[in-house]
Motif scaffolding. Structure first.
Motif, PDB file in Angstrom:
ATOM      1  N   ILE A 128      61.231  32.507  59.765  1.00 54.41           N
ATOM      2  CA  ILE A 128      62.708  32.364  59.858  1.00 54.41           C
ATOM      3  C   ILE A 128      63.040  33.877  60.386  1.00 54.41           C
ATOM      4  O   ILE A 128      64.036  34.115  61.184  1.00 54.41           O
ATOM      5  CB  ILE A 128      63.194  32.192  58.608  1.00 54.41           C
ATOM      6  N   ALA A 129      62.409  35.052  60.089  1.00 48.84           N
ATOM      7  CA  ALA A 129      62.585  36.414  60.360  1.00 48.84           C
ATOM      8  C   ALA A 129      62.627  36.443  61.885  1.00 48.84           C
ATOM      9  O   ALA A 129      62.892  37.562  62.537  1.00 48.84           O
ATOM     10  CB  ALA A 129      61.944  37.229  59.669  1.00 48.84           C
ATOM     11  N   SER A 130      61.705  35.727  62.597  1.00 48.90           N
ATOM     12  CA  SER A 130      61.340  36.140  63.937  1.00 48.90           C
ATOM     13  C   SER A 130      62.560  36.001  64.831  1.00 48.90           C
ATOM     14  O   SER A 130      63.375  35.038  64.636  1.00 48.90           O
ATOM     15  CB  SER A 130      60.386  35.323  64.578  1.00 48.90           C
ATOM     16  N   SER A 131      62.763  36.938  65.984  1.00 48.97           N
ATOM     17  CA  SER A 131      63.953  36.698  66.549  1.00 48.97           C
ATOM     18  C   SER A 131      63.972  35.527  67.862  1.00 48.97           C
ATOM     19  O   SER A 131      62.884  35.232  67.908  1.00 48.97           O
ATOM     20  CB  SER A 131      64.119  38.119  67.452  1.00 48.97           C
ATOM     21  N   VAL A 132      64.835  35.274  68.182  1.00 51.23           N
ATOM     22  CA  VAL A 132      64.738  34.265  69.380  1.00 51.23           C
ATOM     23  C   VAL A 132      65.273  34.620  70.796  1.00 51.23           C
ATOM     24  O   VAL A 132      66.552  35.479  70.911  1.00 51.23           O
ATOM     25  CB  VAL A 132      65.668  32.962  69.143  1.00 51.23           C
ATOM     26  N   GLN A 133      64.558  34.821  72.070  1.00 49.79           N
ATOM     27  CA  GLN A 133      64.878  35.053  73.110  1.00 49.79           C
ATOM     28  C   GLN A 133      65.538  36.598  73.353  1.00 49.79           C
ATOM     29  O   GLN A 133      66.256  36.935  74.335  1.00 49.79           O
ATOM     30  CB  GLN A 133      65.730  34.073  73.841  1.00 49.79           C
ATOM     31  N   GLY A 134      65.273  37.400  72.593  1.00 41.12           N
ATOM     32  CA  GLY A 134      65.781  38.667  72.527  1.00 41.12           C
ATOM     33  C   GLY A 134      67.522  38.659  72.247  1.00 41.12           C
ATOM     34  O   GLY A 134      68.081  39.771  72.489  1.00 41.12           O
ATOM     35  N   LYS A 135      67.741  37.527  71.734  1.00 41.34           N
ATOM     36  CA  LYS A 135      69.353  37.260  71.506  1.00 41.34           C
ATOM     37  C   LYS A 135      69.620  37.195  69.953  1.00 41.34           C
ATOM     38  O   LYS A 135      70.739  37.765  69.570  1.00 41.34           O
ATOM     39  CB  LYS A 135      69.817  36.303  72.276  1.00 41.34           C
ATOM     40  N   LEU A 136      69.019  36.526  69.375  1.00 43.08           N
ATOM     41  CA  LEU A 136      69.248  35.960  67.913  1.00 43.08           C
ATOM     42  C   LEU A 136      68.158  36.840  67.096  1.00 43.08           C
ATOM     43  O   LEU A 136      66.935  36.701  67.272  1.00 43.08           O
ATOM     44  CB  LEU A 136      69.165  34.648  67.723  1.00 43.08           C
ATOM     45  N   PHE A 137      68.851  37.535  66.076  1.00 43.95           N
ATOM     46  CA  PHE A 137      68.007  38.368  64.999  1.00 43.95           C
ATOM     47  C   PHE A 137      68.449  37.718  63.683  1.00 43.95           C
ATOM     48  O   PHE A 137      69.718  37.643  63.534  1.00 43.95           O
ATOM     49  CB  PHE A 137      68.207  39.804  65.328  1.00 43.95           C
ATOM     50  N   PHE A 138      67.448  37.550  62.869  1.00 42.75           N
ATOM     51  CA  PHE A 138      67.679  36.976  61.564  1.00 42.75           C
ATOM     52  C   PHE A 138      67.658  37.741  60.394  1.00 42.75           C
ATOM     53  O   PHE A 138      66.554  38.495  60.610  1.00 42.75           O
ATOM     54  CB  PHE A 138      66.899  35.490  61.465  1.00 42.75           C
ATOM     55  N   ALA A 139      68.445  38.082  59.579  1.00 44.01           N
ATOM     56  CA  ALA A 139      68.424  38.926  58.454  1.00 44.01           C
ATOM     57  C   ALA A 139      68.921  38.211  57.131  1.00 44.01           C
ATOM     58  O   ALA A 139      69.491  36.947  57.027  1.00 44.01           O
ATOM     59  CB  ALA A 139      69.100  39.963  58.674  1.00 44.01           C
ATOM     60  N   GLY A 140      68.962  38.859  56.091  1.00 44.35           N
ATOM     61  CA  GLY A 140      69.303  38.111  54.676  1.00 44.35           C
ATOM     62  C   GLY A 140      68.235  38.159  53.735  1.00 44.35           C
ATOM     63  O   GLY A 140      66.933  38.071  54.277  1.00 44.35           O
ATOM     64  N   GLU A 141      68.304  38.184  52.511  1.00 38.62           N
ATOM     65  CA  GLU A 141      67.319  38.319  51.555  1.00 38.62           C
ATOM     66  C   GLU A 141      66.319  37.382  51.954  1.00 38.62           C
ATOM     67  O   GLU A 141      64.882  37.588  51.364  1.00 38.62           O
ATOM     68  CB  GLU A 141      67.858  38.363  50.370  1.00 38.62           C
ATOM     69  N   ALA A 142      66.367  35.966  52.242  1.00 39.21           N
ATOM     70  CA  ALA A 142      65.438  35.137  52.401  1.00 39.21           C
ATOM     71  C   ALA A 142      64.448  35.368  53.621  1.00 39.21           C
ATOM     72  O   ALA A 142      63.437  34.660  53.660  1.00 39.21           O
ATOM     73  CB  ALA A 142      66.040  33.601  52.613  1.00 39.21           C
ATOM     74  N   THR A 143      64.792  36.344  54.425  1.00 38.05           N
ATOM     75  CA  THR A 143      64.030  36.652  55.489  1.00 38.05           C
ATOM     76  C   THR A 143      62.959  37.695  55.302  1.00 38.05           C
ATOM     77  O   THR A 143      62.497  38.437  56.016  1.00 38.05           O
ATOM     78  CB  THR A 143      64.910  36.904  56.886  1.00 38.05           C
ATOM     79  N   HIS A 144      63.173  38.329  54.091  1.00 38.64           N
ATOM     80  CA  HIS A 144      62.197  39.530  53.748  1.00 38.64           C
ATOM     81  C   HIS A 144      60.989  39.052  53.601  1.00 38.64           C
ATOM     82  O   HIS A 144      60.625  37.886  52.784  1.00 38.64           O
ATOM     83  CB  HIS A 144      62.831  40.192  52.395  1.00 38.64           C
ATOM     84  N   THR A 145      59.959  39.803  54.399  1.00 34.74           N
ATOM     85  CA  THR A 145      58.524  39.322  54.485  1.00 34.74           C
ATOM     86  C   THR A 145      57.564  40.055  53.687  1.00 34.74           C
ATOM     87  O   THR A 145      56.363  39.762  53.539  1.00 34.74           O
ATOM     88  CB  THR A 145      58.138  39.271  55.997  1.00 34.74           C
ATOM     89  N   GLN A 146      58.145  40.946  52.924  1.00 36.27           N
ATOM     90  CA  GLN A 146      57.254  41.960  52.321  1.00 36.27           C
ATOM     91  C   GLN A 146      57.585  42.003  50.836  1.00 36.27           C
ATOM     92  O   GLN A 146      57.329  42.944  50.027  1.00 36.27           O
ATOM     93  CB  GLN A 146      57.403  43.358  52.966  1.00 36.27           C
ATOM     94  N   ARG A 204      65.790  46.010  59.439  1.00 37.71           N
ATOM     95  CA  ARG A 204      64.728  45.545  60.412  1.00 37.71           C
ATOM     96  C   ARG A 204      65.394  44.746  61.450  1.00 37.71           C
ATOM     97  O   ARG A 204      64.743  45.022  62.516  1.00 37.71           O
ATOM     98  CB  ARG A 204      63.966  44.636  59.554  1.00 37.71           C
ATOM     99  N   ALA A 205      66.422  44.132  61.438  1.00 33.41           N
ATOM    100  CA  ALA A 205      67.019  43.271  62.490  1.00 33.41           C
ATOM    101  C   ALA A 205      67.625  44.412  63.520  1.00 33.41           C
ATOM    102  O   ALA A 205      67.268  44.099  64.831  1.00 33.41           O
ATOM    103  CB  ALA A 205      68.056  42.467  61.865  1.00 33.41           C
TER     104      ALA A 205
END
Length: 463
Positions: free
Chosen positions: A416-434, A449-450
């Motif tokens: 979920i946290a991975s960006s898409v095409q260098g245009k869409l960046f995902f953040a928010g507590e659910a995207t925390h990977t650590q 991070r975003a």
């Protein structure tokens, strides 16, 4: 006793650190931004992640606009004023650890920290009776519960729920302590025993780096702290309120965002910070469709119903030296909000929250009935004065509490946290990977991070 008073030093609201500055430090240019990049960034959502991202973009002199669906900033950071003796946090209530930017901004803004361990002692509901912490300390079954919670990172078994795991050991986890185990583990994590993943929880717990002390802040509300600390970044010209995003079209060179009223705005890059449930329910459409791996990952992470029911009384019928109750059948956790003298918070997550949410205003009567049964007679009902229900499930822009690790979650957060095409960046507590999901500081870290990813993408485009 506050939310995690009885969890000893375990950290069931998982966390981890994604430092912003080292990412920037990896860039070899002196300027904060390539001088010829004049693009604009949209931040969808003005919660902790969105506000933090705005502050970082401001510091980099990158143009941005916050698109906030509601009429105010904060998201799940929300304060009720005037109900009790002090402001009461309706969402995030605790500062988890000292090694976070959230702790630092609270400190910088003059917040007074009260260690949860130093607050008044609570009680356990055991065998139908309220017992003190001292009495509970002598109960072998309760001690097994806390030993288990404290050592959850040692789990190396199958990808099953916590309920499935403890069902294998009925002598260690008898029914008399199941409600207590649910309260201190699953309810605190935002769900129920039957839904919380053992393997995934253990993996995330092991990543926690924020510190093992939890703090309350009696003299400052969290939203006031954010708006003061980031006042330059959160000016009115940088925010569009009541701008609920309905669709995102990133098929062209720039990204077109349309809201529920049919208004459109165009940006070069977009940070999407909306709660997980909004993504799960498909409230925002994407053109082209998001990668199937990403959309499949949405449903691998849990986000359940969640609510706080605040009850105000004419008298503190619960007596002196009382911080709350652990182990209710209907409400897993009760506590007295810091600074208040006649208010109780009923903190309910998962299946119990789904039930009470469906009860509407009658939920108050049911909670009062549970308190009456605990204290005898009509102790709660006779003293009842007022109530406030903050049902996050019914908030159309949140739709639940916070994310938690389900069985089978795997690397869904990373996807979920991975960006898409260098245009869409995902953040928010659910995207925390650590390991810092479900916390304010974790949400902030993902916003940082975003922004770091956007910064790097700008340089990559310029090369």
């Amino acid at each position: 006793m506050q939310r995690r008073k009885f969890i000893f030093d375990s950290a069931l609201t998982v966390s981890g650190s994604l430092a912003f500055s080292p990412l920037l430090g990896s860039c070899k240019k002196e300027n904060a931004l390539p001088v010829d990049w004049d693009g604009k960034v949209a931040i969808i959502g003005g919660g902790a992640a969105g506000m933090y991202a705005a502050e970082k973009l401001r510091a980099l002199d990158i143009s941005y606009t916050i698109l906030e669906a509601g009429s105010s900033l904060g998201g799940r950071v929300k304060t009720l004023k005037g109900f009790g003796d002090a402001d009461i946090e309706l969402g995030a209530e605790f500062v988890h650890g000292k090694r976070t930017d959230f702790y630092q901004i609270v400190k910088d803004e003059g917040g007074d920290f009260v260690n949860v361990e130093d607050t008044e002692s609570g009680r356990f509901l055991l065998d139908g009776q309220l017992v003190t912490e001292d009495d509970a300390a002598d109960d072998a079954d309760i001690q097994k519960v806390y030993e288990f919670v404290d050592e959850v990172t040692d789990y190396d078994g199958g990808d099953i729920s916590m309920e499935q795991y403890v069902d294998q050991f009925p002598s260690d986890f008898p029914q008399r302590t199941r409600a207590i185990l649910n309260a201190v583990s699953a309810n605190s994590a935002g769900t129920s025993l039957s839904r919380l993943g053992m393997k995934t929880l253990a993996l995330e717990e092991d990543l926690w780096t924020a510190g093992n002390k939890d703090y309350l802040v009696p003299n400052k509300s969290y939203i006031d702290i954010f708006q003061s600390a980031y006042s330059t970044a959160l000016t009115s010209d940088k925010i569009k309120y009541n701008w609920a995003v309905q669709s995102i079209d990133y098929s062209g060179e720039r990204v077109k965002i349309t809201n529920t009223n049919g208004q459109t705005e165009t940006f070069d890059k977009v940070i999407i910070t909306v709660p997980l449930k909004v993504l799960q329910d498909g409230d925002i459409s994407f053109t082209p469709a998001l990668p199937s791996a990403k959309t499949s990952a949405f449903d691998k992470i849990g986000m359940d119903a969640g609510m706080k029911i605040l009850l105000k009384f004419d008298s503190a019928f619960w007596g002196n030296d009382f911080g709350g109750i652990i182990g209710g059948a209907l409400v897993p956790e009760y506590w007295t909000p810091i600074g208040t003298s006649r208010v109780l918070t009923a903190f309910v997550m998962g299946e119990a929250a789904e039930y009470l949410s469906g009860e509407g205003n009658n939920a108050v009567n049911q909670v009062l009935a549970e308190l009456d049964s605990m204290f005898g007679g009509q102790a709660a009902s006779n003293a009842f004065a007022d109530s406030h229900i903050e049902d996050w499930t019914k908030n159309p822009y949140v739709k639940g509490a916070y994310s938690y690790p389900k069985p089978g979650m795997g690397d869904a957060r990373q996807t979920i946290a991975s960006s898409v095409q260098g245009k869409l960046f995902f953040a928010g507590e659910a995207t925390h990977t650590q390991g810092h999901s479900s916390t304010v500081h974790g949400a902030m870290e993902t916003g940082g991070r975003a922004v770091a990813e956007i910064y790097e993408s700008i340089f990559a485009e310029e090369e």
